[in-house]
Design a protein around this motif. Structure first.
Motif, PDB file in Angstrom:
ATOM      1  N   TYR A 701       0.796  -1.236   0.000  1.00 29.15           N
ATOM      2  CA  TYR A 701       0.000   0.000   0.000  1.00 29.15           C
ATOM      3  C   TYR A 701       0.824   1.279   0.000  1.00 29.15           C
ATOM      4  O   TYR A 701       0.278   2.359  -0.209  1.00 29.15           O
ATOM      5  N   GLY A 702       2.115   1.181   0.293  1.00 32.52           N
ATOM      6  CA  GLY A 702       2.929   2.379   0.231  1.00 32.52           C
ATOM      7  C   GLY A 702       3.457   2.835   1.575  1.00 32.52           C
ATOM      8  O   GLY A 702       3.257   2.183   2.608  1.00 32.52           O
ATOM      9  N   PRO A 703       4.149   3.997   1.604  1.00 31.65           N
ATOM     10  CA  PRO A 703       4.907   4.440   2.781  1.00 31.65           C
ATOM     11  C   PRO A 703       4.066   4.806   3.993  1.00 31.65           C
ATOM     12  O   PRO A 703       4.607   4.930   5.094  1.00 31.65           O
ATOM     13  N   ARG A 704       2.753   4.984   3.808  1.00 35.32           N
ATOM     14  CA  ARG A 704       1.957   5.322   4.999  1.00 35.32           C
ATOM     15  C   ARG A 704       1.935   4.170   6.005  1.00 35.32           C
ATOM     16  O   ARG A 704       1.545   4.364   7.156  1.00 35.32           O
ATOM     17  N   PHE A 705       2.327   2.971   5.581  1.00 34.92           N
ATOM     18  CA  PHE A 705       2.389   1.826   6.489  1.00 34.92           C
ATOM     19  C   PHE A 705       3.828   1.539   6.960  1.00 34.92           C
ATOM     20  O   PHE A 705       4.100   0.461   7.477  1.00 34.92           O
ATOM     21  N   SER A 706       4.702   2.517   6.805  1.00 35.31           N
ATOM     22  CA  SER A 706       6.072   2.314   7.308  1.00 35.31           C
ATOM     23  C   SER A 706       6.054   2.236   8.830  1.00 35.31           C
ATOM     24  O   SER A 706       5.259   2.903   9.499  1.00 35.31           O
ATOM     25  N   SER A 707       6.945   1.426   9.379  1.00 35.67           N
ATOM     26  CA  SER A 707       6.925   1.206  10.831  1.00 35.67           C
ATOM     27  C   SER A 707       7.737   2.275  11.549  1.00 35.67           C
ATOM     28  O   SER A 707       8.808   2.674  11.084  1.00 35.67           O
ATOM     29  N   PRO A 708       7.257   2.764  12.700  1.00 37.34           N
ATOM     30  CA  PRO A 708       8.024   3.718  13.496  1.00 37.34           C
ATOM     31  C   PRO A 708       9.288   3.063  14.045  1.00 37.34           C
ATOM     32  O   PRO A 708       9.308   1.856  14.336  1.00 37.34           O
ATOM     33  N   SER A 709      10.316   3.853  14.237  1.00 37.68           N
ATOM     34  CA  SER A 709      11.581   3.305  14.748  1.00 37.68           C
ATOM     35  C   SER A 709      11.412   2.704  16.137  1.00 37.68           C
ATOM     36  O   SER A 709      12.081   1.733  16.497  1.00 37.68           O
ATOM     37  N   LEU A 710      10.490   3.273  16.927  1.00 36.73           N
ATOM     38  CA  LEU A 710      10.261   2.754  18.278  1.00 36.73           C
ATOM     39  C   LEU A 710       9.767   1.312  18.231  1.00 36.73           C
ATOM     40  O   LEU A 710      10.150   0.488  19.071  1.00 36.73           O
ATOM     41  N   LEU A 711       8.918   0.977  17.258  1.00 36.90           N
ATOM     42  CA  LEU A 711       8.420  -0.394  17.149  1.00 36.90           C
ATOM     43  C   LEU A 711       9.564  -1.350  16.818  1.00 36.90           C
ATOM     44  O   LEU A 711       9.626  -2.465  17.360  1.00 36.90           O
ATOM     45  N   ASP A 712      10.470  -0.935  15.934  1.00 31.58           N
ATOM     46  CA  ASP A 712      11.638  -1.772  15.617  1.00 31.58           C
ATOM     47  C   ASP A 712      12.442  -2.068  16.876  1.00 31.58           C
ATOM     48  O   ASP A 712      12.855  -3.210  17.119  1.00 31.58           O
ATOM     49  N   GLU A 713      12.653  -1.021  17.691  1.00 27.35           N
ATOM     50  CA  GLU A 713      13.429  -1.187  18.927  1.00 27.35           C
ATOM     51  C   GLU A 713      12.722  -2.117  19.906  1.00 27.35           C
ATOM     52  O   GLU A 713      13.340  -2.992  20.509  1.00 27.35           O
ATOM     53  N   MET A 714      11.413  -1.922  20.069  1.00 27.65           N
ATOM     54  CA  MET A 714      10.665  -2.734  21.027  1.00 27.65           C
ATOM     55  C   MET A 714      10.612  -4.195  20.580  1.00 27.65           C
ATOM     56  O   MET A 714      10.697  -5.107  21.404  1.00 27.65           O
ATOM     57  N   ALA A 715      10.450  -4.422  19.272  1.00 29.42           N
ATOM     58  CA  ALA A 715      10.433  -5.800  18.766  1.00 29.42           C
ATOM     59  C   ALA A 715      11.784  -6.466  18.976  1.00 29.42           C
ATOM     60  O   ALA A 715      11.871  -7.644  19.349  1.00 29.42           O
ATOM     61  N   LYS A 716      12.852  -5.700  18.775  1.00 29.20           N
ATOM     62  CA  LYS A 716      14.208  -6.235  18.927  1.00 29.20           C
ATOM     63  C   LYS A 716      14.469  -6.665  20.373  1.00 29.20           C
ATOM     64  O   LYS A 716      15.115  -7.686  20.633  1.00 29.20           O
ATOM     65  N   HIS A 717      13.950  -5.883  21.333  1.00 27.10           N
ATOM     66  CA  HIS A 717      14.226  -6.170  22.749  1.00 27.10           C
ATOM     67  C   HIS A 717      13.041  -6.823  23.462  1.00 27.10           C
ATOM     68  O   HIS A 717      13.037  -6.926  24.688  1.00 27.10           O
ATOM     69  N   ASN A 718      12.013  -7.208  22.687  1.00 30.94           N
ATOM     70  CA  ASN A 718      10.848  -7.905  23.246  1.00 30.94           C
ATOM     71  C   ASN A 718      10.198  -7.093  24.369  1.00 30.94           C
ATOM     72  O   ASN A 718       9.848  -7.619  25.419  1.00 30.94           O
ATOM     73  N   GLN A 719      10.009  -5.806  24.131  1.00 22.42           N
ATOM     74  CA  GLN A 719       9.425  -4.906  25.132  1.00 22.42           C
ATOM     75  C   GLN A 719       7.925  -4.757  24.910  1.00 22.42           C
ATOM     76  O   GLN A 719       7.436  -4.867  23.790  1.00 22.42           O
ATOM     77  N   LEU A 720       7.199  -4.457  25.997  1.00 23.51           N
ATOM     78  CA  LEU A 720       5.757  -4.258  25.945  1.00 23.51           C
ATOM     79  C   LEU A 720       5.411  -2.818  26.310  1.00 23.51           C
ATOM     80  O   LEU A 720       6.159  -2.156  27.046  1.00 23.51           O
ATOM     81  N   PHE A 721       4.285  -2.337  25.826  1.00 22.68           N
ATOM     82  CA  PHE A 721       3.766  -1.046  26.273  1.00 22.68           C
ATOM     83  C   PHE A 721       3.190  -1.226  27.676  1.00 22.68           C
ATOM     84  O   PHE A 721       2.628  -2.272  27.995  1.00 22.68           O
ATOM     85  N   GLN A 722       3.297  -0.178  28.482  1.00 23.27           N
ATOM     86  CA  GLN A 722       2.992  -0.299  29.906  1.00 23.27           C
ATOM     87  C   GLN A 722       1.622   0.259  30.261  1.00 23.27           C
ATOM     88  O   GLN A 722       1.198   1.288  29.725  1.00 23.27           O
ATOM     89  N   GLY A 723       0.933  -0.418  31.184  1.00 24.77           N
ATOM     90  CA  GLY A 723      -0.296   0.105  31.771  1.00 24.77           C
ATOM     91  C   GLY A 723       0.040   0.930  32.999  1.00 24.77           C
ATOM     92  O   GLY A 723       1.193   1.316  33.215  1.00 24.77           O
ATOM     93  N   VAL A 724      -0.964   1.206  33.827  1.00 21.23           N
ATOM     94  CA  VAL A 724      -0.729   1.951  35.066  1.00 21.23           C
ATOM     95  C   VAL A 724       0.027   1.048  36.020  1.00 21.23           C
ATOM     96  O   VAL A 724      -0.398  -0.065  36.312  1.00 21.23           O
ATOM     97  N   SER A 725       1.155   1.507  36.503  1.00 18.84           N
ATOM     98  CA  SER A 725       1.973   0.657  37.392  1.00 18.84           C
ATOM     99  C   SER A 725       1.422   0.656  38.801  1.00 18.84           C
ATOM    100  O   SER A 725       0.728   1.566  39.197  1.00 18.84           O
TER     101      SER A 725
END
Length: 725
Positions: A701-725
């Protein structure tokens, strides 16, 4: 009996032999049922069984209210089904003990009586309540993905009938005292001015003539009898099951509640056992965990410390007098809400003709509110007097806060702010209701940048819970604190954002709406897109949502976000064509759908706006290449743009907390609550899966579906988004 002392209870016995049990949980703003309170109440009730009391009155000595329910923190700490069973068994046995007390028992309610609080009251013989706006009676457990577990599904249907009981349980709705007395849930609603004497008189009635104390109308009694008959309950339960079938797919508590209510009309132990087992099963569901996370996120958002790091007492200047510039749909809605919440409100218009239209708008909103709330004529007239619409500037000097709600043009808004800076007192806060324009640019037109912020309300104002509180470049903490406090006083939930284009909600929402427009241009139908998104769990699909908002409004947002979002430049072109042909959505009678008297009548003809369809991508052919994520091809193409933009919002620090993004999207757009928000969807699918699918989508579909750099980093380090701690 009276010689015993408790931490959370005080007991008094009067000359009539009536024992009053007053609840006041220490170090809590509201009474809640935690383990220590339950333990004390258990001991207390055991002693009452052997007492010579002529009646027992259960009440609260906190002015904040009767009981807010069980301690949610304790529920989240349950580590096993055995612990859950112990919690439910303990509550059921305790309220059974109250139910079986040998003397009459009376629950005296003011303020919130919710969840376990109402289940306690239902175990009493009688219930009375203070008849004012702070009294709220209900069973909100469904909002946490649970059902009442301490007898609520068993006692409530027998008290008010199955249909009304299931309505309360499945909606988690709250009743006022006057509403509750009409359906027989409480026995008397007492005016605040004669509260003490009214309570005492009711107790006298119970002692002297119990039948006189119970005032259930014949229609309510007859309806309850019909519904609770064998044939009646079969018809009602099947009708409710049929009506909720599609929603129950995402919310297992719906079917659990229906099964528990049905079981309650068999042998008594079986009903309570069903309720217990269903509660335990629900506690382990992902839906329950996500809804509880959203509950804590909402609590965090309403805390001043979250946004400023300081308690409310650090800022001692509350807002009392509110001005609104512009009496259009938003201005009138803001003014009506502020007036209802007790603020003195003045709305300014440019001339008497516009002011007259504004007064009619405000009156219509107040009339609808009065009808919905059951206001008396005097209450309605008082509220009408609380909100004035004027054309002069004299009132500006006394305003604590002025909210601008004029046309969405930066030059017009700057002109308004320039005038307000000159006309208002130096300490007056100035705010804008803009949905996407720069707060800092408006502040630049004044000499008080530290006192300028954004208050982005969502339409309709009285229904939408979210308010984006926007921090401009110069806005100071004290101003943010006062705006957050004002938002909370309106009964709304604030999310503080930075001053970036589109702020949070519109920024994340628009790529999804834009993708829907592009798919329509490729030949997809609005109905198939909307159907797929509703199956995902949204309250409405993207095309219907654009119609509700207005295509002209969507076009304005598209233009304002043009420099921020990738690959969606064509969206504004297609929306412009529709606007040019008079298709503005529901308000004009046609958009993606046709409307008559506000009701959807079918798809609209779009050939003039989309004369030549774009090349359509064969989503089904490429579907096999995607890693499974639980989404259909249409759902994936529409939902992933929101997921991507939510990551970019985090990456750019539009807000400081992951949970704030999820909460804002749930409250501001209805994003499927059972999924917890867009970042929690990514957690559930898995960062590596989302990343791999995005790369494939980008190639299609084109560049509008390019992945943010943060997602690349999180996938590389197996990180999750955080809820209320």
């Amino acid at each position: 009996m009276n010689s015993k002392t408790y931490d959370a209870f005080t007991l008094q016995t009067d000359a009539r032999g009536v024992t009053t049990v007053m609840l006041d949980v220490p170090d809590r703003p509201l009474n809640v049922l935690d383990a220590s309170v339950m333990h004390e109440l258990n001991d207390l009730v055991r002693d009452l069984h052997d007492s010579s009391s002529t009646a027992v009155v259960f009440t609260s000595s906190k002015e904040s209210g009767f009981l807010a329910g069980a301690d949610i923190n304790a529920i989240t700490k349950i580590a096993s089904p055995i612990e859950a069973a112990q919690l439910i068994d303990g509550g059921q046995h305790l309220f059974d003990a109250i139910d079986w007390l040998p003397m009459p028992t009376i629950a005296v309610i003011h303020g919130p009586c919710l969840g376990g609080g109402l289940e306690w009251a239902l175990a009493c013989d009688y219930r009375i309540a203070r008849d004012n706006s702070s009294t709220k009676i209900g069973l909100p457990e469904i909002k946490l993905g649970l059902i009442p577990g301490w007898g609520g599904t068993q006692r409530l249907p027998k008290r008010i009938g199955i249909r009304r009981a299931l309505s309360m349980i499945l909606q988690g709705s709250f009743l006022s005292a006057s509403e509750a007395v009409k359906i027989g849930l409480i026995d008397r609603a007492i005016e605040p001015d004669c509260w003490d004497s009214g309570v005492s008189a009711f107790v006298d009635d119970v002692l002297e003539c119990p039948k006189r104390a119970r005032q259930i109308s014949w229609p309510a009694r007859l309806l309850r009898s019909i519904e609770n008959s064998r044939i009646g309950r079969h018809l009602v339960l099947n009708a409710v099951r049929s009506r909720t079938r599609s929603k129950a797919e995402h919310y297992p508590a719906i079917d659990a509640a229906i099964r528990s209510v049905r079981a309650g009309f068999g042998l008594r132990p079986q009903g309570f056992m069903m309720e217990r087992n269903e509660f335990i099963d629900l506690l382990a569901t992902p839906t329950c965990r996500r809804l509880i996370d959203l509950f804590f996120a909402r609590e965090a958002a309403r805390s001043l410390r979250t946004w400023t790091g300081k308690p409310a007492v650090a800022y001692e200047k509350p807002i009392r007098k509110v001005g609104v510039i512009g009496a259009g749909a938003m201005g009138a809605g803001i003014g009506q809400l502020a007036g209802y919440r007790g603020f003195e409100v003045v709305i300014q218009e440019v001339n008497e003709e516009a002011a007259g239209a504004g007064r009619a708008r405000v009156k219509s909103l107040i009339d609808k509110l009065a009808k919905r709330k059951g206001f008396r004529e005097a209450e309605r007239d008082k509220l009408l007097g609380q909100v004035r619409v004027v054309t002069d500037d004299d009132w500006l000097a006394n305003a604590d806060l002025v909210i601008e709600a004029v046309v969405e043009r930066i030059d017009v808004k700057q002109q308004v702010f320039r005038a307000l800076d000159r006309l208002t007192a130096p300490e007056t806060i100035l705010a804008t209701n803009t949905s996407s324009l720069s707060v800092s640019e408006m502040a630049a037109a004044t000499h008080r940048g530290h006192l300028v912020g954004g208050l982005h309300f969502f339409n309709p104002v009285h229904k939408m819970e979210l308010v984006e509180v926007v921090r401009g470049k110069q806005t100071d903490d004290a101003t943010i604190a006062r705006l957050v406090g004002f938002t909370r006083a309106l009964g709304k939930t604030p999310i503080v954002t930075s001053d970036s284009t589109g702020f949070l909600v519109n920024r994340v929402l628009f790529p999804y709406l834009g993708e829907a427009v592009l798919m329509i241009a490729e030949g997809y139908t609005a109905m198939e897109l909307d159907r797929q998104v509703r199956r995902f769990g949204m309250p409405m699909g993207p095309c219907e949502l654009i119609d509700q908002v207005g295509l002209d409004v969507a076009l304005h947002v598209a233009k304002s976000l043009d420099g921020v979002l990738q690959g969606l430049s064509g969206v504004a072109k297609f929306l412009s064509r529709m606007v040019e042909t008079g298709k503005l959505g529901k308000k004009s009678g046609a958009g993606f759908y046709r409307y008559k008297n506000g009701m959807k009548r079918g798809p609209a003809m779009l050939s003039r706006a989309f004369p030549k369809p774009l090349d359509r991508h064969d989503d089904r052919q490429s579907a096999a290449k995607f890693i499974k994520d639980g989404l259909t091809p249409i759902q994936r193409r529409l939902i992933y743009p929101m997921l991507v933009e939510a990551i970019r919002v985090k990456q750019e620090k539009v807000v400081q907390n992951d949970w704030a993004i999820d909460l804002a999207m749930v409250l501001g757009t209805g994003f499927a609550p059972h999924r917890g928000g867009p970042l929690q969807v990514i957690n559930a699918i898995g960062q590596t899966t989302v990343l791999a699918n995005l790369k494939l989508m980008q190639s299609i579909y084109g560049p509008r579906f390019s992945s943010p750099s943060l997602l690349d980093e999180m996938a590389k380090h197996n990180q999750l988004f955080q809820g209320v701690s």
